[in-house]
Design an enzyme around this catalytic site. Structure first.
Site, mmCIF file in Angstrom:
data_model
loop_
_atom_site.group_PDB
_atom_site.id
_atom_site.type_symbol
_atom_site.label_atom_id
_atom_site.label_comp_id
_atom_site.label_asym_id
_atom_site.label_seq_id
_atom_site.Cartn_x
_atom_site.Cartn_y
_atom_site.Cartn_z
ATOM 1 N N TRP A 1 -0.567 3.198 -0.884
ATOM 2 C CA TRP A 1 -0.397 2.018 -1.712
ATOM 3 C C TRP A 1 0.943 1.363 -1.445
ATOM 4 O O TRP A 1 1.901 2.024 -1.032
ATOM 5 C CB TRP A 1 -0.472 2.391 -3.201
ATOM 6 N N HIS A 6 1.966 2.195 -6.391
ATOM 7 C CA HIS A 6 2.725 3.413 -6.712
ATOM 8 C C HIS A 6 3.394 3.312 -8.081
ATOM 9 O O HIS A 6 3.406 4.273 -8.858
ATOM 10 C CB HIS A 6 3.767 3.684 -5.624
ATOM 11 N N ASP A 45 8.552 5.998 0.511
ATOM 12 C CA ASP A 45 8.247 5.016 1.555
ATOM 13 C C ASP A 45 9.504 4.501 2.231
ATOM 14 O O ASP A 45 9.481 4.207 3.426
ATOM 15 C CB ASP A 45 7.428 3.853 0.988
ATOM 16 N N ARG A 48 10.929 7.560 4.512
ATOM 17 C CA ARG A 48 10.264 7.912 5.772
ATOM 18 C C ARG A 48 10.669 6.998 6.924
ATOM 19 O O ARG A 48 10.435 7.333 8.080
ATOM 20 C CB ARG A 48 8.753 7.944 5.601
ATOM 21 N N HIS A 60 2.257 11.417 4.005
ATOM 22 C CA HIS A 60 1.658 10.379 3.157
ATOM 23 C C HIS A 60 0.138 10.303 3.280
ATOM 24 O O HIS A 60 -0.492 9.517 2.554
ATOM 25 C CB HIS A 60 2.263 9.007 3.488
ATOM 26 N N HIS A 116 5.024 10.272 -5.664
ATOM 27 C CA HIS A 116 4.502 9.372 -4.631
ATOM 28 C C HIS A 116 3.194 9.882 -4.013
ATOM 29 O O HIS A 116 2.224 9.134 -3.858
ATOM 30 C CB HIS A 116 5.554 9.177 -3.536
ATOM 31 N N ASP A 120 -0.607 8.292 -3.188
ATOM 32 C CA ASP A 120 -1.192 8.042 -1.858
ATOM 33 C C ASP A 120 -2.516 8.773 -1.632
ATOM 34 O O ASP A 120 -3.419 8.233 -0.998
ATOM 35 C CB ASP A 120 -0.196 8.437 -0.756
ATOM 36 N N HIS A 126 -5.892 6.656 3.068
ATOM 37 C CA HIS A 126 -4.909 7.719 3.312
ATOM 38 C C HIS A 126 -5.606 9.070 3.501
ATOM 39 O O HIS A 126 -4.944 10.080 3.747
ATOM 40 C CB HIS A 126 -3.881 7.784 2.178
ATOM 41 N N HIS A 149 -5.783 -1.361 6.538
ATOM 42 C CA HIS A 149 -4.996 -0.445 5.712
ATOM 43 C C HIS A 149 -4.111 -1.223 4.731
ATOM 44 O O HIS A 149 -4.067 -0.922 3.536
ATOM 45 C CB HIS A 149 -4.131 0.475 6.589
ATOM 46 N N ASP A 153 -3.761 -1.151 0.690
ATOM 47 C CA ASP A 153 -2.476 -0.758 0.090
ATOM 48 C C ASP A 153 -1.933 -1.850 -0.819
ATOM 49 O O ASP A 153 -1.422 -1.563 -1.917
ATOM 50 C CB ASP A 153 -1.417 -0.553 1.188
HETATM 51 N N1 DCM Z 1 7.505 -0.277 3.506
HETATM 52 C C1 DCM Z 1 8.883 -0.059 3.382
HETATM 53 N N2 DCM Z 1 9.705 -0.333 4.425
HETATM 54 C C2 DCM Z 1 9.191 -0.834 5.570
HETATM 55 C C3 DCM Z 1 7.800 -1.061 5.712
HETATM 56 C C4 DCM Z 1 6.982 -0.759 4.640
HETATM 57 O O1 DCM Z 1 9.324 0.376 2.315
HETATM 58 N N3 DCM Z 1 10.015 -1.105 6.583
HETATM 59 C C5 DCM Z 1 6.648 0.071 2.371
HETATM 60 C C6 DCM Z 1 5.957 -1.124 1.822
HETATM 61 C C7 DCM Z 1 4.488 -0.805 2.042
HETATM 62 C C8 DCM Z 1 4.459 0.715 2.062
HETATM 63 O O2 DCM Z 1 5.648 1.020 2.774
HETATM 64 O O3 DCM Z 1 3.729 -1.378 1.012
HETATM 65 C C9 DCM Z 1 3.225 1.360 2.689
HETATM 66 O O4 DCM Z 1 3.411 2.797 2.757
HETATM 67 P P1 DCM Z 1 2.432 3.886 2.082
HETATM 68 O O5 DCM Z 1 1.055 3.349 2.009
HETATM 69 O O6 DCM Z 1 2.613 5.149 2.854
HETATM 70 O O7 DCM Z 1 2.882 4.116 0.655
HETATM 71 N N1 DCM Z 2 -0.993 5.740 7.511
HETATM 72 C C1 DCM Z 2 -2.152 6.453 7.252
HETATM 73 N N2 DCM Z 2 -2.705 7.232 8.210
HETATM 74 C C2 DCM Z 2 -2.149 7.313 9.439
HETATM 75 C C3 DCM Z 2 -0.978 6.582 9.719
HETATM 76 C C4 DCM Z 2 -0.415 5.795 8.737
HETATM 77 O O1 DCM Z 2 -2.670 6.391 6.131
HETATM 78 N N3 DCM Z 2 -2.707 8.104 10.355
HETATM 79 C C5 DCM Z 2 -0.439 4.866 6.469
HETATM 80 C C6 DCM Z 2 1.000 5.080 6.068
HETATM 81 C C7 DCM Z 2 1.395 3.670 5.641
HETATM 82 C C8 DCM Z 2 0.614 2.766 6.540
HETATM 83 O O2 DCM Z 2 -0.524 3.546 6.971
HETATM 84 O O3 DCM Z 2 0.919 3.411 4.351
HETATM 85 C C9 DCM Z 2 1.393 2.241 7.708
HETATM 86 O O4 DCM Z 2 1.948 3.342 8.379
HETATM 87 P P1 DCM Z 2 3.110 3.186 9.474
HETATM 88 O O5 DCM Z 2 4.193 2.411 8.784
HETATM 89 O O6 DCM Z 2 3.508 4.606 9.792
HETATM 90 O O7 DCM Z 2 2.491 2.461 10.622
HETATM 91 ZN ZN ZN Z 3 3.272 6.463 0.978
HETATM 92 ZN ZN ZN Z 4 -0.771 3.086 2.957
#
Ligand code: DCM
Ligand code: DCM
Ligand code: ZN
Ligand code: ZN
Ligand code: DCM
Length: 268
Positions: A1, A6, A45, A48, A60, A116, A120, A126, A149, A153
């Protein structure tokens, strides 16, 4: 999300936790306000994307190697990679929050991860490995180029609520809280806690992952990837997705409250 999802999960959880749970987590998180969970809900987020936090990127999600829409399913041994996954992360960080011999820095970080990751694991993509959890499926939403995705999210939750501030999250959480206590989820919510077992975090989290992953076959990709590849999703697709997004955010928040209650009972 995204941040809206979140933070909403966190606010729903704060509405249901016991008083002693609130006290423990306000202490662990150094925050005495009612936003003590929401304020840390997106920390993982940001972390990472730092050099120090890169190791946590695989935590995640879990990349189910199933075959949607024909066959959905999550298997821990098959799908949790050697770098870890969301199921293993819930196990490890739950154990760290409960370990009172660890320093407060470690337990603070563990608490932020738990808040978190319970969010997710409730996002269907996810719990799916196909096309990197939908990240490589290019689509448009409201005419804007994005990927499948990101639509789940962020784009669809934000269209529903009309923003992504902490105040927007608090408002959405109030709506979902009312639905749980006296609305459309009232008769279902008790069942959402079935099988929750602090002594077996892997089985507990796998059941949540299985449930979310099933939506990949029914709602995320009902006719396969080819049917949505390059398509505009702000239409019938959005309408079908919204009830799933709503129930998954509600479930995540309600379950997070119980998970934190169980942790607090074990620690206190
Ligand atoms: N995000 C962040 N910094 C970045 C890119 C994305 O904090 N440079 C955050 C905003 C996205 C979220 O990551 O909505 C998606 O990650 P996940 O789905 O793992 O929570
Ligand atoms: N993500 C996922 N599954 C994967 C790789 C990434 O669910 N195999 C999610 C994490 C973030 C979003 O997709 O929410 C974008 O990931 P990234 O910023 O690592 O490209
Ligand atoms: Zn996350
Ligand atoms: Zn995501
Ligand atoms: N963000 C979001 N939805 C958007 C735009 C941004 O959830 N439509 C998130 C991602 C960033 C944070 O809000 O982590 C701050 O975004 P910005 O720098 O665009 O204000």
């Amino acid at each position: 999300w995204g941040s809206l999802g979140h933070e909403t999960v966190a606010y729903v959880a704060s509405n249901f936790v016991a008083a002693g749970t609130q006290e423990l987590f306000q202490t662990l998180l150094y925050n005495e306000t009612s936003s003590y969970l929401a304020n840390v809900a997106t920390w993982a987020d940001s972390f990472r994307y730092t050099a120090a936090g890169r190791f946590s990127a695989p935590f995640h999600f879990i990349d189910a190697e199933d075959n949607p829409p024909t066959s959905c399913g999550v298997t821990y041994s098959r799908d949790c990679g050697e770098k870890g996954c969301v199921v293993g992360a819930i196990l490890n960080y739950t154990s760290q929050v409960m370990n009172t011999t660890l320093d407060s820095y470690t337990r603070n970080m563990a608490a932020k991860f738990v808040v978190h990751f319970l969010g997710d694991i409730h996002q269907p993509l996810h719990d799916e490995g196909l096309d990197v959890g939908g990240n490589t499926v290019l689509v448009t939403f409201g005419g804007v180029k994005t990927n499948l995705h990101h639509v789940w999210d962020t784009n669809m939750p934000e269209k529903l609520i009309g923003g992504y501030t902490l105040t927007d999250a608090e408002k959405w959480a109030e709506i979902l809280t009312t639905a749980i206590t006296s609305g459309i989820y009232q008769s279902l919510a008790a069942d959402w806690l079935d099988g929750i077992d602090l002594a077996d975090p892997v089985a507990t989290a796998l059941a949540w992952a299985e449930e979310a992953n099933a939506f990949v076959c029914t709602t995320v990709l009902p006719n396969g990837v080819d049917a949505i590849d390059g398509q505009e999703l702000d239409g019938d697709y959005y309408q079908a997705a919204i009830p799933v997004i709503q129930i998954q955010i509600a479930r995540a928040g309600y379950r997070l409250a119980r998970w934190l209650d169980l942790i607090a009972q074990a620690v206190n």
